[in-house]
Design an enzyme around this catalytic site. Sequence first.
Site, PDB file in Angstrom:
ATOM      1  NE  ARG A 294     -11.648  25.525   3.014  1.00 21.69           N
ATOM      2  CZ  ARG A 294     -10.975  26.653   2.863  1.00 21.69           C
ATOM      3  NH1 ARG A 294     -10.781  27.147   1.661  1.00 21.69           N
ATOM      4  NH2 ARG A 294     -10.524  27.284   3.920  1.00 21.69           N
ATOM      5  CE  LYS A 316     -14.429   2.131   1.848  1.00 19.95           C
ATOM      6  NZ  LYS A 316     -13.969   1.160   2.859  1.00 19.95           N
ATOM      7  CD  GLU A 358      -9.973  -7.281  -2.391  1.00 17.47           C
ATOM      8  OE1 GLU A 358     -11.204  -7.416  -2.198  1.00 17.47           O
ATOM      9  OE2 GLU A 358      -9.174  -6.949  -1.490  1.00 17.47           O
ATOM     10  CE  LYS A 400     -15.352  -0.517  -4.168  1.00 17.15           C
ATOM     11  NZ  LYS A 400     -14.122  -0.435  -3.427  1.00 17.15           N
ATOM     12  CD  GLU A 410     -17.471   0.489   4.633  1.00 11.70           C
ATOM     13  OE1 GLU A 410     -17.047   0.748   5.752  1.00 11.70           O
ATOM     14  OE2 GLU A 410     -16.764   0.142   3.679  1.00 11.70           O
ATOM     15  NE  ARG A 414     -17.699   1.431  -0.305  1.00  9.95           N
ATOM     16  CZ  ARG A 414     -17.239   2.554  -0.852  1.00  9.95           C
ATOM     17  NH1 ARG A 414     -18.026   3.582  -1.009  1.00  9.95           N
ATOM     18  NH2 ARG A 414     -15.984   2.643  -1.233  1.00  9.95           N
ATOM     19  CG  ASN A 418     -15.911  -4.812   5.041  1.00 12.55           C
ATOM     20  OD1 ASN A 418     -15.076  -4.289   4.310  1.00 12.55           O
ATOM     21  ND2 ASN A 418     -16.651  -4.125   5.892  1.00 12.55           N
ATOM     22  CG  HIS A 421     -11.612  -7.529   3.403  1.00 11.99           C
ATOM     23  ND1 HIS A 421     -12.075  -8.301   2.355  1.00 11.99           N
ATOM     24  CD2 HIS A 421     -10.785  -6.607   2.841  1.00 11.99           C
ATOM     25  CE1 HIS A 421     -11.562  -7.843   1.220  1.00 11.99           C
ATOM     26  NE2 HIS A 421     -10.770  -6.816   1.488  1.00 11.99           N
ATOM     27  CG  HIS A 425      -8.079  -6.063   7.408  1.00 14.61           C
ATOM     28  ND1 HIS A 425      -9.298  -5.428   7.281  1.00 14.61           N
ATOM     29  CD2 HIS A 425      -7.254  -5.491   6.501  1.00 14.61           C
ATOM     30  CE1 HIS A 425      -9.207  -4.508   6.334  1.00 14.61           C
ATOM     31  NE2 HIS A 425      -7.986  -4.530   5.842  1.00 14.61           N
ATOM     32  CG  HIS A 437      -5.501  -6.439   0.959  1.00 15.31           C
ATOM     33  ND1 HIS A 437      -5.986  -6.268   2.234  1.00 15.31           N
ATOM     34  CD2 HIS A 437      -6.574  -6.334   0.120  1.00 15.31           C
ATOM     35  CE1 HIS A 437      -7.293  -6.052   2.170  1.00 15.31           C
ATOM     36  NE2 HIS A 437      -7.669  -6.079   0.905  1.00 15.31           N
TER      37      HIS A 437
HETATM   38  N1  LIG Z   1      -9.807   2.887  -1.480  1.00 13.66           N
HETATM   39  C1  LIG Z   1     -10.291   1.674  -1.412  1.00 13.66           C
HETATM   40  O1  LIG Z   1     -11.496   1.477  -1.487  1.00 13.66           O
HETATM   41  C2  LIG Z   1      -9.324   0.526  -1.285  1.00 13.66           C
HETATM   42  C3  LIG Z   1      -9.788  -0.790  -1.452  1.00 13.66           C
HETATM   43  C4  LIG Z   1      -8.860  -1.815  -1.394  1.00 13.66           C
HETATM   44  C5  LIG Z   1      -7.526  -1.541  -1.160  1.00 13.66           C
HETATM   45  N2  LIG Z   1      -7.114  -0.259  -0.982  1.00 13.66           N
HETATM   46  C6  LIG Z   1      -5.705   0.049  -0.759  1.00 13.66           C
HETATM   47  O2  LIG Z   1      -4.965  -0.328  -1.924  1.00 13.66           O
HETATM   48  C7  LIG Z   1      -3.624  -0.568  -1.541  1.00 13.66           C
HETATM   49  C8  LIG Z   1      -3.134  -1.803  -2.254  1.00 13.66           C
HETATM   50  O3  LIG Z   1      -3.188  -1.585  -3.641  1.00 13.66           O
HETATM   51  P1  LIG Z   1      -2.294  -2.426  -4.648  1.00 13.66           P
HETATM   52  O4  LIG Z   1      -2.423  -3.854  -4.339  1.00 13.66           O
HETATM   53  O5  LIG Z   1      -2.618  -1.957  -6.004  1.00 13.66           O
HETATM   54  O6  LIG Z   1      -0.823  -2.031  -4.189  1.00 13.66           O
HETATM   55  P2  LIG Z   1       0.280  -0.976  -4.672  1.00 13.66           P
HETATM   56  O7  LIG Z   1      -0.313   0.266  -5.104  1.00 13.66           O
HETATM   57  O8  LIG Z   1       1.271  -0.920  -3.595  1.00 13.66           O
HETATM   58  O9  LIG Z   1       0.920  -1.711  -5.924  1.00 13.66           O
HETATM   59  C9  LIG Z   1       1.647  -2.905  -5.734  1.00 13.66           C
HETATM   60  C10 LIG Z   1       3.061  -2.786  -6.326  1.00 13.66           C
HETATM   61  O10 LIG Z   1       2.990  -2.924  -7.731  1.00 13.66           O
HETATM   62  C11 LIG Z   1       3.612  -1.829  -8.378  1.00 13.66           C
HETATM   63  N3  LIG Z   1       2.840  -1.627  -9.597  1.00 13.66           N
HETATM   64  C12 LIG Z   1       1.610  -1.111  -9.709  1.00 13.66           C
HETATM   65  N4  LIG Z   1       1.178  -1.189 -10.972  1.00 13.66           N
HETATM   66  C13 LIG Z   1       2.154  -1.762 -11.694  1.00 13.66           C
HETATM   67  C14 LIG Z   1       2.295  -2.118 -13.055  1.00 13.66           C
HETATM   68  N5  LIG Z   1       1.297  -1.963 -13.938  1.00 13.66           N
HETATM   69  N6  LIG Z   1       3.448  -2.678 -13.446  1.00 13.66           N
HETATM   70  C15 LIG Z   1       4.453  -2.887 -12.552  1.00 13.66           C
HETATM   71  N7  LIG Z   1       4.367  -2.585 -11.250  1.00 13.66           N
HETATM   72  C16 LIG Z   1       3.229  -2.024 -10.826  1.00 13.66           C
HETATM   73  C17 LIG Z   1       3.571  -0.723  -7.378  1.00 13.66           C
HETATM   74  O11 LIG Z   1       4.599   0.184  -7.606  1.00 13.66           O
HETATM   75  C18 LIG Z   1       3.727  -1.461  -6.069  1.00 13.66           C
HETATM   76  O12 LIG Z   1       5.084  -1.682  -5.822  1.00 13.66           O
HETATM   77  C19 LIG Z   1      -3.609  -0.668  -0.037  1.00 13.66           C
HETATM   78  O13 LIG Z   1      -3.021   0.495   0.485  1.00 13.66           O
HETATM   79  C20 LIG Z   1      -5.068  -0.710   0.353  1.00 13.66           C
HETATM   80  O14 LIG Z   1      -5.325  -0.126   1.595  1.00 13.66           O
HETATM   81  C21 LIG Z   1      -7.991   0.757  -1.043  1.00 13.66           C
HETATM   82 ZN   LIG Z   2      -9.580  -5.810   0.057  1.00 13.87          ZN
END
Ligand SMILES: NC(=O)c1ccc[n+]([C@@H]2O[C@H](COP(=O)([O-])OP(=O)(O)OC[C@H]3O[C@@H](n4cnc5c(N)ncnc54)[C@H](O)[C@@H]3O)[C@@H](O)[C@H]2O)c1
Ligand SMILES: [Zn+2]
Length: 537
Positions: A294, A316, A358, A400, A410, A414, A418, A421, A425, A437
């Site tokens: 939990r 989130k 971003e 942020k 949100e 917040r 978007n 986006h 998206h 992305h």
């Molecule tokens: N929670 C939120 O508020 C929020 C906001 C925006 C995006 N997201 C989510 O974030 C995700 C995208 O995140 P991302 O772009 O970081 O992608 P990711 O976590 O997939 O990382 C991208 C790639 O880089 C590699 N990597 C990460 N750090 C590294 C480093 N320092 N050196 C070498 N390789 C590295 C990872 O293994 C992966 O293959 C999506 O799932 C999206 O939905 C969440």
């Molecule tokens: Zn985004």
Amino acid sequence: MQRIALIGLSGSGKTTVGQLLAQTLGWNYIDIDQQVEAQAQQPITEIITQAGEAAFRRLESQALTAALSETNVVIATGGGIVEDPANRERLRESAFTVWLHAPVGSLVQRLAGTTDRPLLADGPEARLSQMLSRRAPLYAAIADWMLATKRLSTTQVVDEILRGYRLQRPAADPAELRVTTPGGSYTVHAGHGVLDELPGWIERLGLRGKLWLISDTTVFPLHGERVCRLLRDSGRTVQAHAIPAGEQYKNLATVSQVYGWLLEQSVERGDAILALGGGVVGDLAGFVAASVLRGIAVIQLPTTVLAMVDSAIGGKTGVDHAVGKNLIGAFHQPALVLADTSMLPTLDAAERAAGWAEAIKHGVIGDAELFAELKRHARAVLSLQEPITGTLIRRAAAHKVQVVSGDEREHGGRIMLNYGHTIGHAIEIESGFTLRHGEAVAIGMMAAGLIAVKLGLFDAAALDEQREVLAAFGLPTRIPATIDAQRVLQRIGSDKKVRSKRVRWVLPTQIGATIVRDDVPLELVAEVIAETQASEA
Ligand SMILES: NC(=O)c1ccc[n+]([C@@H]2O[C@H](COP(=O)([O-])OP(=O)(O)OC[C@H]3O[C@@H](n4cnc5c(N)ncnc54)[C@H](O)[C@@H]3O)[C@@H](O)[C@H]2O)c1
Ligand SMILES: [Zn+2]
């Protein structure tokens, strides 16, 4: 705020604790009762018998005001100081206020034999219970920290107060950002090398249990050992688990595997999860932390630009479902976010650029100065020069932090995040995720900007400036010709951010300011999509 005030009934140990606390901090110690006696040049018992309790309370208020105008002070207050609402307000505003609480039985024991507690002269036990029931809610209302002192030594009480003070103090280091939401308050610290502070932070946060590091198969071999060693060197137990890298593993099947790993090794409520990776690891590990037993603590250690300026902050968490991305999740604020830019060199350059999209978005929607800095330092940041990279990551993260601090779930501000986006998206999906992305968001920002221009809200020159900065970071600004514009348009209607069928568009009015409009005609959107795809500009 370099002031700690102790409140509580007589006999709860305010004087002894206050003196030791002041000595430990190297601060001054002020005892309000003593100040009053010095001012009146007579003991409190005499002030009350001669001039009455009201006169004593007036002197007490004056002494409190004087004490609260000093810094680096520990203030011990009289038990009744909270009876006056003005005193309560002063304490709440100007001091870290600690309520030392002890049950009536032990108060009576400690007060036995003293004769200088006038208000307790007859029947101490009954009087104390009465006082406690009247004052407890008043103490509780203003206390930043409460300690039940019965089983603690003076030294232990002092240690506990210091722990509370350090946890709740406003960020002392200007590099530290503070998120405040109803779901929790925490620090976001970004910069080159901040990871080294992790053991100290864990200690200060009072996380005494086991530590469970969750990373992915790409990041763990690169940076996982450093984190584990850091923690083990500080005497902590840490276990590590790497999930397969990639968005396709951000799902319930992976969550279930991680649950198995944790539960089979008897994870406990007091343990903490460390999420070391990009947004995928952060979202998934955060969701595991939100739900296992939990909910247990999670510390976010983002390793991508995107995670540092966006996903690690705000609470989130979640995973994807076959029906769509991010459809399963929970709000779960981290206990801490440490964004160490020394981990960025191993990240693919295109991934880094996508993350900066971003950051540029943060600039356009709410921080014109950040936008200007990104424009000025694009080259330096792309080649990871320090300290500018750390500085701009922190500045983008700060935006942020500011947005989510005002709007955890949100409902309001917040939604500005978007920006870019809605179309972004749709393009991301229609590209079959060949566009990252951030790349899709960059294009989406150009499209949303063009909508704003066509509605007469945004200057065409400002839109050009946005394009220049995105391009300087190597980001695309046009919809690839391979993408079906008609399908993009259809997707916009089924976006989960759509409320009651009206698309809520976040549109810029200038660099650094946006508004929300839900009256953008679909024909205009179609026109903009067509132009964003065709335009060579
Ligand atoms: N929670 C939120 O508020 C929020 C906001 C925006 C995006 N997201 C989510 O974030 C995700 C995208 O995140 P991302 O772009 O970081 O992608 P990711 O976590 O997939 O990382 C991208 C790639 O880089 C590699 N990597 C990460 N750090 C590294 C480093 N320092 N050196 C070498 N390789 C590295 C990872 O293994 C992966 O293959 C999506 O799932 C999206 O939905 C969440
Ligand atoms: Zn985004």
